[in-house]
Design a protein around this motif. Structure first.
Motif, PDB file in Angstrom:
ATOM      1  N   GLY A   1      66.822 113.129 -35.247  1.00 32.57           N
ATOM      2  CA  GLY A   1      66.335 113.407 -36.595  1.00 32.57           C
ATOM      3  C   GLY A   1      66.019 112.189 -37.418  1.00 32.57           C
ATOM      4  N   LYS A   2      66.120 111.004 -36.836  1.00 33.48           N
ATOM      5  CA  LYS A   2      65.862 109.771 -37.577  1.00 33.48           C
ATOM      6  C   LYS A   2      64.481 109.207 -37.239  1.00 33.48           C
ATOM      7  CE  LYS A   2      70.739 108.451 -37.898  1.00 33.48           C
ATOM      8  NZ  LYS A   2      71.741 107.404 -37.606  1.00 33.48           N
ATOM      9  N   SER A   3      63.919 108.472 -38.188  1.00 34.54           N
ATOM     10  CA  SER A   3      62.642 107.805 -37.969  1.00 34.54           C
ATOM     11  C   SER A   3      62.882 106.334 -37.638  1.00 34.54           C
ATOM     12  CB  SER A   3      61.774 107.889 -39.230  1.00 34.54           C
ATOM     13  OG  SER A   3      61.494 109.232 -39.552  1.00 34.54           O
ATOM     14  N   ALA A   4      62.074 105.821 -36.735  1.00 32.45           N
ATOM     15  CA  ALA A   4      62.196 104.407 -36.371  1.00 32.45           C
ATOM     16  C   ALA A   4      61.877 103.529 -37.579  1.00 32.45           C
ATOM     17  CB  ALA A   4      61.249 104.091 -35.217  1.00 32.45           C
ATOM     18  N   PRO A   5      62.467 102.338 -37.636  1.00 36.97           N
ATOM     19  CA  PRO A   5      62.189 101.419 -38.751  1.00 36.97           C
ATOM     20  C   PRO A   5      60.691 101.128 -38.871  1.00 36.97           C
ATOM     21  CG  PRO A   5      64.037 100.635 -37.443  1.00 36.97           C
ATOM     22  CD  PRO A   5      63.435 101.777 -36.682  1.00 36.97           C
ATOM     23  N   ALA A   6      60.225 101.037 -40.102  1.00 36.09           N
ATOM     24  CA  ALA A   6      58.801 100.768 -40.332  1.00 36.09           C
ATOM     25  C   ALA A   6      58.404  99.374 -39.857  1.00 36.09           C
ATOM     26  CB  ALA A   6      58.481 100.938 -41.819  1.00 36.09           C
ATOM     27  N   ASN A   7      59.338  98.428 -40.007  1.00 35.64           N
ATOM     28  CA  ASN A   7      59.064  97.052 -39.591  1.00 35.64           C
ATOM     29  C   ASN A   7      60.194  96.575 -38.673  1.00 35.64           C
ATOM     30  OD1 ASN A   7      56.633  96.463 -41.307  1.00 35.64           O
ATOM     31  ND2 ASN A   7      58.116  96.966 -42.937  1.00 35.64           N
ATOM     32  N   PRO A   8      60.217  97.054 -37.452  1.00 38.58           N
ATOM     33  CA  PRO A   8      61.331  96.709 -36.560  1.00 38.58           C
ATOM     34  C   PRO A   8      61.278  95.255 -36.118  1.00 38.58           C
ATOM     35  CG  PRO A   8      59.637  97.892 -35.348  1.00 38.58           C
ATOM     36  CD  PRO A   8      59.231  97.937 -36.801  1.00 38.58           C
ATOM     37  N   ALA A   9      62.457  94.723 -35.850  1.00 37.85           N
ATOM     38  CA  ALA A   9      62.524  93.396 -35.239  1.00 37.85           C
ATOM     39  C   ALA A   9      61.979  93.479 -33.823  1.00 37.85           C
ATOM     40  CB  ALA A   9      63.973  92.904 -35.226  1.00 37.85           C
ATOM     41  N   ALA A  10      61.371  92.415 -33.355  1.00 34.65           N
ATOM     42  CA  ALA A  10      60.752  92.424 -32.034  1.00 34.65           C
ATOM     43  C   ALA A  10      61.809  92.465 -30.936  1.00 34.65           C
ATOM     44  CB  ALA A  10      59.883  91.190 -31.868  1.00 34.65           C
ATOM     45  N   ALA A  11      61.456  93.093 -29.843  1.00 37.22           N
ATOM     46  CA  ALA A  11      62.309  93.093 -28.657  1.00 37.22           C
ATOM     47  C   ALA A  11      62.082  91.814 -27.860  1.00 37.22           C
ATOM     48  CB  ALA A  11      61.999  94.303 -27.795  1.00 37.22           C
ATOM     49  N   LYS A  12      63.021  91.490 -26.986  1.00 36.86           N
ATOM     50  CA  LYS A  12      62.816  90.400 -26.051  1.00 36.86           C
ATOM     51  C   LYS A  12      61.790  90.830 -25.006  1.00 36.86           C
ATOM     52  CE  LYS A  12      67.544  88.574 -26.448  1.00 36.86           C
ATOM     53  NZ  LYS A  12      68.083  89.560 -27.419  1.00 36.86           N
ATOM     54  N   PRO A  13      61.301  89.924 -24.186  1.00 39.25           N
ATOM     55  CA  PRO A  13      60.418  90.340 -23.089  1.00 39.25           C
ATOM     56  C   PRO A  13      61.121  91.394 -22.228  1.00 39.25           C
ATOM     57  CG  PRO A  13      60.369  87.958 -23.341  1.00 39.25           C
ATOM     58  CD  PRO A  13      61.449  88.464 -24.254  1.00 39.25           C
ATOM     59  N   LEU A  14      60.416  92.449 -21.893  1.00 42.08           N
ATOM     60  CA  LEU A  14      61.044  93.580 -21.209  1.00 42.08           C
ATOM     61  C   LEU A  14      61.757  93.201 -19.901  1.00 42.08           C
ATOM     62  CD1 LEU A  14      58.497  96.493 -21.806  1.00 42.08           C
ATOM     63  CD2 LEU A  14      60.479  95.785 -23.160  1.00 42.08           C
ATOM     64  N   PRO A  15      61.210  92.282 -19.105  1.00 43.38           N
ATOM     65  CA  PRO A  15      61.928  91.937 -17.862  1.00 43.38           C
ATOM     66  C   PRO A  15      63.332  91.385 -18.098  1.00 43.38           C
ATOM     67  CG  PRO A  15      59.657  91.199 -17.737  1.00 43.38           C
ATOM     68  CD  PRO A  15      59.884  91.629 -19.154  1.00 43.38           C
ATOM     69  N   SER A  16      63.574  90.857 -19.304  1.00 45.84           N
ATOM     70  CA  SER A  16      64.902  90.290 -19.556  1.00 45.84           C
ATOM     71  C   SER A  16      65.974  91.371 -19.664  1.00 45.84           C
ATOM     72  CB  SER A  16      64.881  89.460 -20.853  1.00 45.84           C
ATOM     73  OG  SER A  16      64.698  90.294 -21.990  1.00 45.84           O
ATOM     74  N   TYR A  17      65.583  92.621 -19.886  1.00 45.53           N
ATOM     75  CA  TYR A  17      66.550  93.715 -19.965  1.00 45.53           C
ATOM     76  C   TYR A  17      66.800  94.378 -18.610  1.00 45.53           C
ATOM     77  CZ  TYR A  17      65.480  93.553 -25.001  1.00 45.53           C
ATOM     78  OH  TYR A  17      65.294  93.160 -26.299  1.00 45.53           O
ATOM     79  N   ALA A  18      65.895  94.144 -17.665  1.00 46.52           N
ATOM     80  CA  ALA A  18      65.950  94.857 -16.394  1.00 46.52           C
ATOM     81  C   ALA A  18      67.170  94.452 -15.571  1.00 46.52           C
ATOM     82  CB  ALA A  18      64.674  94.608 -15.601  1.00 46.52           C
ATOM     83  N   GLY A  19      67.626  95.368 -14.748  1.00 51.33           N
ATOM     84  CA  GLY A  19      68.755  95.105 -13.864  1.00 51.33           C
ATOM     85  C   GLY A  19      69.643  96.319 -13.719  1.00 51.33           C
ATOM     86  N   THR A  20      70.741  96.121 -13.030  1.00 50.58           N
ATOM     87  CA  THR A  20      71.712  97.192 -12.814  1.00 50.58           C
ATOM     88  C   THR A  20      72.962  96.888 -13.623  1.00 50.58           C
ATOM     89  OG1 THR A  20      70.886  97.632 -10.585  1.00 50.58           O
ATOM     90  CG2 THR A  20      73.099  98.418 -11.105  1.00 50.58           C
ATOM     91  N   TYR A  21      73.394  97.856 -14.397  1.00 53.21           N
ATOM     92  CA  TYR A  21      74.545  97.714 -15.277  1.00 53.21           C
ATOM     93  C   TYR A  21      75.661  98.628 -14.763  1.00 53.21           C
ATOM     94  CZ  TYR A  21      71.289  95.516 -18.578  1.00 53.21           C
ATOM     95  OH  TYR A  21      70.371  94.691 -19.184  1.00 53.21           O
ATOM     96  N   ALA A  22      76.823  98.054 -14.541  1.00 56.18           N
ATOM     97  CA  ALA A  22      77.914  98.789 -13.905  1.00 56.18           C
ATOM     98  C   ALA A  22      78.784  99.508 -14.936  1.00 56.18           C
ATOM     99  CB  ALA A  22      78.777  97.828 -13.087  1.00 56.18           C
TER     100      ALA A  22
END
Length: 525
Positions: A428-449
Motif C-alpha cells: 500500500g505504499k508508494s515508492a519515493p519520488a526521488n529515491p537514492a540511486a542503487a549500486k550497480p546491480l552485479p554488486s548485489y548478485a550472489g548466494t545469501y545463506a
C-alpha cells in the motif's frame, strides 16, 4: 495485530464463545432434563424452545440461499446431525464458477483446519487403544524432533501440540511450506523458531499439531493417512474422505476453490496441503462429516461402532488452554481443547467447534452443542469471508432462542476481513519520488545463506534483479525502491494479493521483511 494468513481458526476461537445452543439429548425432538436433576455446572440460563432443532432445520434452506445470494460464493454444502441421525444434508450452488455441475451432499471439499478436529479423533482412538496417551512425550515416539529449548523438548507432549501451547510462534513453518519444503524438513526446522513460555502461551500452529499427529502415527507403526483411514474413515463409512491430496484431486464430484478477483469469484491454484495433512489436509463431503459428527456427539460411538473411548475423547473437546483471554471482567474467555475450540455460549452451554480456511479457496466450519445433541457443518469453495461461520451461528441462535438475535453475517465479515489484507512492510505504499540511486546491480548478485529459509539467490535478469528461494525455486522480481532497498510482490496461501515486501542489502547481508516475522529473515552472502 493482523491475524496470520492461511487459516482462520485462531481468530474464530475468540468468536466461538458467543455461539451456542441449549437443551438435552433426545431423538428428533429434544426433551430437556429438569434443571433440578442436573449438576450445577450443567445448568443453563435459557431452556430450549419446543421443537428447537426441527424448527431451526426448517429455516436452513432460506438461510443458506440468502447467504449464497448476498455473497455470490460459488458453492456450499450443509449438514445437521441430531439424535444420532443426519436430519439435513444439502448442497447449494455449483462446484466451479461458470459451470453446470451442482454441489450436493456428496460433493467433496477441502476441510482446511477443520482437519485438526478430525485428526484429534484419530488420536483419541489411539489413546483409547493404549497406543499413546495425550500426555505421551513427543520425543519418545519421534526421537529426532526438537524445539529451541531442550527442557521444553523433553517435556513436550502430544496434547501440548494439539492444544497449541508449545510456545512455537503463531503459524510457525507455514511460509516454509509455501517455498516448497516437505514435511520432514519443516518439522526439523521448528527447532530454529524462537519460543514463548511453555504451556501458558497459545499460538496456533499447523506444523506443531502435525508433529503431534506424526508422533502418534509413529507409535502406531504406520503412515498418518493410513492410520486415519483405518481407524476413522473406513469404520464410519466415510468413503469420500481422505487425508491425501491426490485422493481429493481424483474425486469426480469435488468442489474447486475460488478467490475473489475484482468482485468476481475465480477458480485458481489448488492448495496441496499434504505437508501439514493432519492439520489441514483432510477432504470430505457433508454426508461423511455428518457421520463423523454423529460419532463425536455420541461420545466416540455411532451406530454400534466405537471409534474413541469416552474418556479418551473428552479431553479433546474440553478446555485445555485459554485461547482468547477475556478482554474485560464481564467477557467470557475462549478455550481450546485438543484440536477443538471449546467454549461457553451466551446461554451458558458448552459448545465445541472449528473453522478452516485456505486463502486459495476454502472456508469451512462446524458447531456442536452436546447438551442439545445437535451439530451443523458448512463447507464452501470460496476464500474466507465468514460465510460458514455466519450460517452455523445463525443456526445456533435458532436452536437456542428460536430466533436469530445477532447480525452474525456482519460480525463475521468484519472479524475475518483482516485475514485478506496484504502483508509486507511496503504494501500500500508508494515508492519515493526521488529515491537514492542503487549500486550497480552485479554488486548485489550472489548466494545469501540462511539456516532457516535456506539459500537466497540474487541474480540479474534482463537488467533487473531476481530473488529465488526454496526447493520450489520461487522467483520474485525485485524493483528498485530507494538506495539499497528493493521491493518484491508476493502471492499465495499466506500472502493475499497486494502484498509487497522490502529486500534490504547492507554490506553483504540481505534482510527480507516478509520472511523476518520471527527474526529469521537475515541472509548472509
Amino acid at each position: 495485530m493482523v491475524p496470520a494468513k492461511g487459516a482462520i481458526a485462531a481468530l474464530v476461537v475468540s468468536m466461538a464463545v458467543v455461539v451456542g445452543c441449549s437443551g438435552e439429548p433426545g431423538d428428533e425432538h429434544t426433551v430437556a432434563t429438569p434443571t433440578e436433576q442436573l449438576p450445577p455446572n450443567q445448568v443453563a440460563a435459557v431452556p430450549l424452545p419446543d421443537n428447537a432443532v426441527d424448527d431451526a432445520v426448517a429455516k436452513l434452506d432460506e438461510l443458506a440461499t440468502s447467504l449464497m445470494d448476498s455473497t455470490r460464493i460459488p458453492g456450499m454444502a450443509v449438514a445437521v446431525v441430531h439424535g444420532g441421525k443426519t436430519v439435513y444434508a444439502k448442497g447449494f450452488g455449483v462446484r466451479e464458477a461458470g459451470g453446470q455441475d451442482k454441489v450436493d451432499a456428496d460433493t467433496v471439499f477441502q476441510l482446511a483446519s477443520v482437519s485438526k478436529s478430525v485428526s484429534a479423533t484419530v488420536v483419541a482412538h489411539q489413546v483409547g487403544k493404549g497406543t499413546v496417551e495425550w500426555e505421551t512425550p513427543v520425543v519418545s515416539k519421534l526421537p529426532s524432533f526438537a524445539l529451541a529449548d531442550p527442557a521444553t523438548t523433553a517435556q513436550l507432549t502430544i496434547g501440548d501440540l494439539f492444544a497449541h501451547r508449545s510456545g512455537l510462534p503463531d503459524h510457525a513453518g507455514d511460509r516454509l511450506e509455501d517455498l516448497g519444503y516437505d514435511q520432514a524438513t519443516i518439522l526439523d526446522k521448528l527447532r530454529l523458531e524462537p519460543l514463548d513460555p511453555f504451556r501458558i502461551t497459545y499460538h496456533y500452529t499447523n506444523f506443531g499439531l502435525t508433529a503431534g499427529a506424526e508422533a502418534v502415527a509413529a507409535a502406531a507403526g504406520t503412515a498418518w493417512d493410513r492410520l486415519s483411514a483405518d481407524t476413522l474413515f473406513t469404520p464410519l463409512g466415510m468413503s469420500s474422505t481422505s487425508s491425501r491430496f491426490v485422493d481429493f484431486q481424483s474425486r469426480p464430484n469435488r468442489a474447486v476453490g475460488h478467490v475473489n478477483v475484482d468482485g468476481n469469484w475465480v477458480a485458481g491454484e489448488v492448495r496441496n496441503p499434504d505437508p501439514q495433512s493432519p492439520a489441514g489436509g483432510v477432504s470430505s463431503s457433508v454426508n461423511d462429516m455428518a457421520r463423523w459428527l454423529a460419532m463425536v456427539l455420541g461420545n466416540g460411538a455411532s451406530n454400534g461402532t466405537t471409534i474413541a473411548e469416552p474418556d479418551a475423547l473428552l479431553p479433546a473437546i474440553s478446555p485445555q488452554v485459554i485461547s482468547s483471554p477475556a478482554s474485560s471482567p464481564e467477557a467470557r474467555a475462549g478455550f481450546y481443547g485438543y484440536g477443538f475450540n471449546s467454549s461457553t455460549s451466551s446461554a451458558g452451554r458448552t459448545a465445541y467447534s472449528h473453522s478452516g480456511a485456505f486463502a486459495l479457496g476454502a472456508a469451512t466450519n462446524f458447531l456442536a452443542i452436546p447438551s442439545a445433541d445437535v451439530a451443523i457443518v458448512a463447507l464452501t469453495n470460496a476464500a474466507p469471508i465468514g460465510v460458514p461461520e455466519a450460517l452455523t451461528a445463525e443456526f445456533g441462535d435458532l436452536v437456542q432462542f428460536g430466533e436469530i438475535r445477532e447480525d452474525w453475517r456482519g460480525i463475521y465479515q468484519a472479524a475475518i476481513a483482516p485475514i485478506n489484507d496484504p502483508v509486507g512492510d511496503l504494501s500500500g505504499k508508494s515508492a519515493p519520488a526521488n529515491p537514492a540511486a542503487a549500486k550497480p546491480l552485479p554488486s548485489y548478485a550472489g548466494t545469501y545463506a540462511n539456516e532457516y529459509w535456506g539459500p537466497a539467490t540474487i541474480s540479474e535478469d534482463d537488467g533487473a534483479l531476481v530473488l529465488t528461494l526454496g526447493p520450489a525455486q520461487r522467483r520474485y522480481p525485485l524493483r528498485h525502491w530507494d538506495g539499497d532497498t528493493f521491493a518484491f510482490e508476493l502471492s499465495g496461501e499466506n500472502a493475499p494479493p497486494g502484498s509487497v515486501s522490502s529486500a534490504i542489502f547492507d554490506n553483504g547481508t540481505l534482510t527480507l521483511d516478509y520472511f523476518d516475522e520471527n527474526g529469521l529473515g537475515k541472509f548472509t552472502r
